[in-house]
Design an enzyme around this catalytic site. Sequence first.
Site, PDB file in Angstrom:
ATOM      1  N   GLU A 172      71.189  75.500  58.053  1.00 20.97           N
ATOM      2  CA  GLU A 172      72.137  75.042  57.427  1.00 20.97           C
ATOM      3  C   GLU A 172      71.580  73.337  57.057  1.00 20.97           C
ATOM      4  O   GLU A 172      71.924  73.221  56.014  1.00 20.97           O
ATOM      5  CB  GLU A 172      73.503  74.986  58.029  1.00 20.97           C
ATOM      6  CG  GLU A 172      74.065  76.498  58.266  1.00 20.97           C
ATOM      7  CD  GLU A 172      73.675  76.956  59.600  1.00 20.97           C
ATOM      8  OE1 GLU A 172      74.210  77.951  60.097  1.00 20.97           O
ATOM      9  OE2 GLU A 172      72.603  76.382  59.997  1.00 20.97           O
ATOM     10  N   CYS A 225      76.485  77.701  64.220  1.00 19.54           N
ATOM     11  CA  CYS A 225      76.738  77.253  65.644  1.00 19.54           C
ATOM     12  C   CYS A 225      78.023  76.330  65.523  1.00 19.54           C
ATOM     13  O   CYS A 225      78.235  75.669  64.563  1.00 19.54           O
ATOM     14  CB  CYS A 225      75.659  76.480  66.475  1.00 19.54           C
ATOM     15  SG  CYS A 225      75.004  75.074  65.552  1.00 19.54           S
ATOM     16  N   CYS A 255      76.719  73.256  63.174  1.00 19.71           N
ATOM     17  CA  CYS A 255      76.304  73.526  61.965  1.00 19.71           C
ATOM     18  C   CYS A 255      77.576  73.797  61.120  1.00 19.71           C
ATOM     19  O   CYS A 255      77.654  73.395  59.942  1.00 19.71           O
ATOM     20  CB  CYS A 255      75.356  74.675  61.703  1.00 19.71           C
ATOM     21  SG  CYS A 255      73.585  74.158  62.241  1.00 19.71           S
ATOM     22  N   ALA A 307      39.964 102.612  77.071  1.00 19.50           N
ATOM     23  CA  ALA A 307      38.909 102.080  77.678  1.00 19.50           C
ATOM     24  C   ALA A 307      37.906 103.310  78.266  1.00 19.50           C
ATOM     25  O   ALA A 307      38.247 104.265  78.525  1.00 19.50           O
ATOM     26  CB  ALA A 307      38.989 101.061  78.695  1.00 19.50           C
ATOM     27  N   SER A 335      36.142  98.420  76.997  1.00 23.87           N
ATOM     28  CA  SER A 335      37.084  98.638  75.893  1.00 23.87           C
ATOM     29  C   SER A 335      37.039  97.759  74.574  1.00 23.87           C
ATOM     30  O   SER A 335      37.768  97.865  73.587  1.00 23.87           O
ATOM     31  CB  SER A 335      38.642  98.204  76.536  1.00 23.87           C
ATOM     32  OG  SER A 335      38.486  96.813  76.815  1.00 23.87           O
ATOM     33  N   LEU A 380      44.924  85.479  75.896  1.00 30.72           N
ATOM     34  CA  LEU A 380      46.429  85.798  75.698  1.00 30.72           C
ATOM     35  C   LEU A 380      46.994  84.695  74.629  1.00 30.72           C
ATOM     36  O   LEU A 380      48.225  84.954  74.714  1.00 30.72           O
ATOM     37  CB  LEU A 380      47.192  85.945  77.090  1.00 30.72           C
ATOM     38  CG  LEU A 380      46.605  86.948  78.043  1.00 30.72           C
ATOM     39  CD1 LEU A 380      47.583  86.988  79.071  1.00 30.72           C
ATOM     40  CD2 LEU A 380      46.748  88.346  77.363  1.00 30.72           C
ATOM     41  N   GLU A 431      50.861  93.100  77.076  1.00 35.61           N
ATOM     42  CA  GLU A 431      49.474  93.538  77.139  1.00 35.61           C
ATOM     43  C   GLU A 431      48.879  93.703  78.301  1.00 35.61           C
ATOM     44  O   GLU A 431      48.215  92.904  78.965  1.00 35.61           O
ATOM     45  CB  GLU A 431      48.565  92.793  75.912  1.00 35.61           C
ATOM     46  CG  GLU A 431      48.881  92.643  74.591  1.00 35.61           C
ATOM     47  CD  GLU A 431      48.035  91.869  73.685  1.00 35.61           C
ATOM     48  OE1 GLU A 431      46.863  92.035  74.132  1.00 35.61           O
ATOM     49  OE2 GLU A 431      48.309  91.399  72.783  1.00 35.61           O
TER      50      GLU A 431
END
Length: 376
Positions: free
Chosen positions: A53, A79, A88, A170, A176, A212, A304
Site C-alpha cells: 500500500e 496491516c 498500512c 536413482a 541420479s 541447496l 529435497e
Amino acid sequence: MSDQLFISQALTLARQAIGLSDPNPRVGCVLVSAQGAVIGVGHTQQAGGPHAEVMALRECERRGLSPKGATAYVTLEPCSHHGRTPPCADALAAARVARVVVALLDPNPQVAGEGVRRLREAGLIVEVLPVDDPQAQEAREINLGFLSRMVRNRPWVRLKVAGSLDGRTALDNGQSQWITGPAARADGHAWRARASAVLTGIGTVLDDDPRLDVREAPTVLQPARVVLDSQWRTPPSARLMASPGQVLVYGLASAEPTARARQQALQEAGAELVTTPESLQSQVDLPFVLQDLAHRGVNELHVEAGARLNAAFIAQNLVDELLLYLAPKLIGPGRGLAALAPLAQLSGAWTLSFRDATLVGEDLRVIARPPGREHF
C-alpha cells in the site's frame, strides 16, 4: 468487472514479491482514481521495507497525483499494527482513500480483521471478497505459506521429487545425475526461490553434496539451508555451507566427545545448530523442526531429500504438496521416491488430488496435494 480487473493486477503484483518479502506475506496493491485510472501500484518489499500500500501511495505521489477519493485494491487485508513499519490501514486513511477492496483477510493475530475495522472507523468503504471467490482463492494460493504459519504454526511443506516413470530417483548404485532434463531442473530452482528454506537429510548431504541454493532462477533472497542430521555428521566443507545465507543443522543431544567436536566444527564453519527432541525412531522430531522453523519466520519449506526422509514426512502426515518431476524413462531396479512401509490394504495408501500436470521440457511436472489440505 472493473473490480475484477484491478484485483487481477494486484495479484500479478503480489507474485512479484515471491523471493523478496519473506517472512512477510506477498501483497499487491493498485490505486485507482475516481475516474477509473490507475494512479499507483506496488508490492511488498524486503522485510523492514515498505508494504504494498505504501509503495502504491509513493508512486502516486511521485506522479504528482492525489489519492484522495481513490479505490485501493489489495490482495491481503492492510496491516493494523506497528511492526517494522507503521500500519498500512492508517496510511490509506491518512491519504483520504475512499474505498478499499480486499481479496483476503489476514489471519495474523496482530491483524485478523482489525485492519478492516480501522479503515471503516476512519470512514472508508471496505469490501472483502467472499472466501469462495476465485480471486480470493488465488490470493490464498500466493500466500499459503504465510497463512499456514499464522494458522497452523508450521510452514507449508512442499516435497519435491524427480524420478523416472517407474518411480526411481536413482540407480541402485546411487547415481541420479541427471534423470530429468535441464528445463525441469531450472523449474525446480524457481520453486526453491518460492521457499523460505530448503531442507534435506544427512544421507543426501553425504551422498550428493548438494548446494541447496537458488542458481537457475531470479531471486533476491536465498532460502535458508536446513539439514536434519541426528549425529552431527555434516562435513564443515559441504558445499551447502559455502553459499550465501543461513544454514541450520538439527540434531540430537549427545555428550560423546566426537559428536561435540563435530558440533563445534560446524559452528565454526557458520552453521547454527539446533538440538531437537528424539523421535520414536531415534531421529530428530519432525513436528518440532517445523514449529521451530515457523518461529524463525519460514513460510514455505521446500524438501529435497532421500527416500527414507521423504517417507518419514509422508508417514507423519506433514506433506502439504507433492512436486513431482517425471522423466520419460524406465530405469528398472533402483532407489524409490519414498521408502514407505508395506501396506496390508490399499485403503491405507497415501491419497492425493492432482492439482496440475504440465510438460516442462521433455519431463512431466505433477503437483498434487492431500485432499483439502489447503483449507485451514
